[in-house]
Motif scaffolding. Sequence first.
Motif, PDB file in Angstrom:
ATOM      1  N   UNK A  71      -3.064  -0.309  -9.325  1.00 21.38           N
ATOM      2  CA  UNK A  71      -3.320  -1.621  -9.892  1.00 21.38           C
ATOM      3  C   UNK A  71      -4.792  -1.813 -10.201  1.00 21.38           C
ATOM      4  N   UNK A  72      -5.092  -3.003 -10.654  1.00 21.19           N
ATOM      5  CA  UNK A  72      -6.483  -3.370 -10.950  1.00 21.19           C
ATOM      6  C   UNK A  72      -6.774  -4.699 -10.268  1.00 21.19           C
ATOM      7  N   UNK A  73      -8.016  -5.139 -10.363  1.00 24.48           N
ATOM      8  CA  UNK A  73      -8.392  -6.424  -9.760  1.00 24.48           C
ATOM      9  C   UNK A  73      -7.623  -7.574 -10.399  1.00 24.48           C
ATOM     10  N   UNK A  74      -7.306  -7.450 -11.673  1.00 28.76           N
ATOM     11  CA  UNK A  74      -6.607  -8.533 -12.373  1.00 28.76           C
ATOM     12  C   UNK A  74      -5.096  -8.355 -12.401  1.00 28.76           C
ATOM     13  N   UNK A  75      -4.613  -7.142 -12.167  1.00 25.87           N
ATOM     14  CA  UNK A  75      -3.170  -6.876 -12.169  1.00 25.87           C
ATOM     15  C   UNK A  75      -2.838  -5.918 -11.020  1.00 25.87           C
ATOM     16  N   UNK A  76      -2.787  -6.446  -9.793  1.00 25.90           N
ATOM     17  CA  UNK A  76      -2.520  -5.587  -8.640  1.00 25.90           C
ATOM     18  C   UNK A  76      -1.130  -4.940  -8.722  1.00 25.90           C
ATOM     19  N   UNK A 164      -9.972  -2.347  -3.408  1.00 29.00           N
ATOM     20  CA  UNK A 164     -10.059  -2.893  -2.049  1.00 29.00           C
ATOM     21  C   UNK A 164     -10.068  -4.422  -2.040  1.00 29.00           C
ATOM     22  N   UNK A 165     -10.664  -5.033  -3.037  1.00 26.29           N
ATOM     23  CA  UNK A 165     -10.800  -6.487  -3.054  1.00 26.29           C
ATOM     24  C   UNK A 165      -9.847  -7.173  -4.027  1.00 26.29           C
ATOM     25  N   UNK A 166      -8.760  -6.513  -4.440  1.00 24.45           N
ATOM     26  CA  UNK A 166      -7.828  -7.107  -5.401  1.00 24.45           C
ATOM     27  C   UNK A 166      -7.094  -8.277  -4.789  1.00 24.45           C
ATOM     28  N   UNK A 167      -7.152  -9.408  -5.436  1.00 20.69           N
ATOM     29  CA  UNK A 167      -6.423 -10.596  -4.990  1.00 20.69           C
ATOM     30  C   UNK A 167      -4.944 -10.410  -5.290  1.00 20.69           C
ATOM     31  N   UNK A 168      -4.106 -10.777  -4.346  1.00 20.06           N
ATOM     32  CA  UNK A 168      -2.660 -10.710  -4.557  1.00 20.06           C
ATOM     33  C   UNK A 168      -2.080  -9.316  -4.439  1.00 20.06           C
ATOM     34  N   UNK A 169      -2.823  -8.378  -3.909  1.00 15.96           N
ATOM     35  CA  UNK A 169      -2.322  -7.004  -3.769  1.00 15.96           C
ATOM     36  C   UNK A 169      -1.188  -6.992  -2.754  1.00 15.96           C
ATOM     37  N   UNK A 170      -0.247  -6.063  -2.950  1.00 18.06           N
ATOM     38  CA  UNK A 170       0.879  -5.907  -2.043  1.00 18.06           C
ATOM     39  C   UNK A 170       0.398  -5.248  -0.764  1.00 18.06           C
ATOM     40  N   UNK A 171       0.441  -5.968   0.330  1.00 17.38           N
ATOM     41  CA  UNK A 171       0.033  -5.412   1.618  1.00 17.38           C
ATOM     42  C   UNK A 171       1.215  -4.874   2.403  1.00 17.38           C
ATOM     43  N   UNK A 172       2.400  -4.939   1.800  1.00 18.59           N
ATOM     44  CA  UNK A 172       3.577  -4.424   2.476  1.00 18.59           C
ATOM     45  C   UNK A 172       4.218  -5.410   3.404  1.00 18.59           C
ATOM     46  N   UNK A 173       3.722  -6.640   3.464  1.00 15.91           N
ATOM     47  CA  UNK A 173       4.321  -7.631   4.348  1.00 15.91           C
ATOM     48  C   UNK A 173       5.662  -8.061   3.784  1.00 15.91           C
ATOM     49  N   UNK A 174       6.526  -8.478   4.660  1.00 15.78           N
ATOM     50  CA  UNK A 174       7.868  -8.887   4.222  1.00 15.78           C
ATOM     51  C   UNK A 174       7.889 -10.341   3.848  1.00 15.78           C
TER      52      UNK A 174
END
Length: 174
Positions: A71-76, A164-174
């Motif tokens: 992904x990117x910073x604007x499209x995680x 590393x600083x992408x907003x809205x990135x998938x952290x794997x949380x349910x």
Amino acid sequence: MIELGADGGRGGVVTDAGFFALWDPAKFHEIDDFDSWESEVFDELEDHEDAGAIVSFHDADGVYQLVVRIGSATAPARLDEREARYRGTVTGPHLFVSAGAAMISGIEYVGDSQDVGLRVDLPAGRWSVVVTRIDWESEPDSRDGDGKPSPNALPDFVVVINPEDAAGADTGSR
């Protein structure tokens, strides 16, 4: 978003050690035999993980299908809806520091050969990596009449890589 692998974003990756690794070829280019692998990778694995030079994940010996999304910073990058429905074990986020490329292979191939595994063009920088084991066999029609994975079967793992600083990135949380 970039999706990598053969056959529509998939790549088959093999391990005989039961572990896979996302690793930076620039950091492990001097490994050329078992002794150097053992001292530089195996003995120092935790330090390399802490420094972001390698992300290891495991299952068992075999060949596994992986999808890698960048992904990117604007499209995680994220799991898609089907993958999220059959999400299994999630590891991460892990730090990965790229010098401009990465490899995903069995951990026993780190530094050994850049033609074993899946090469990922990953711009230099700090990245957040989440590895998700997909329980693809739980999805109806995941196997064909011969018991083999169907052409539409989900992969074994999805590796999501975001800045590393992408907003809205998938952290794997349910």
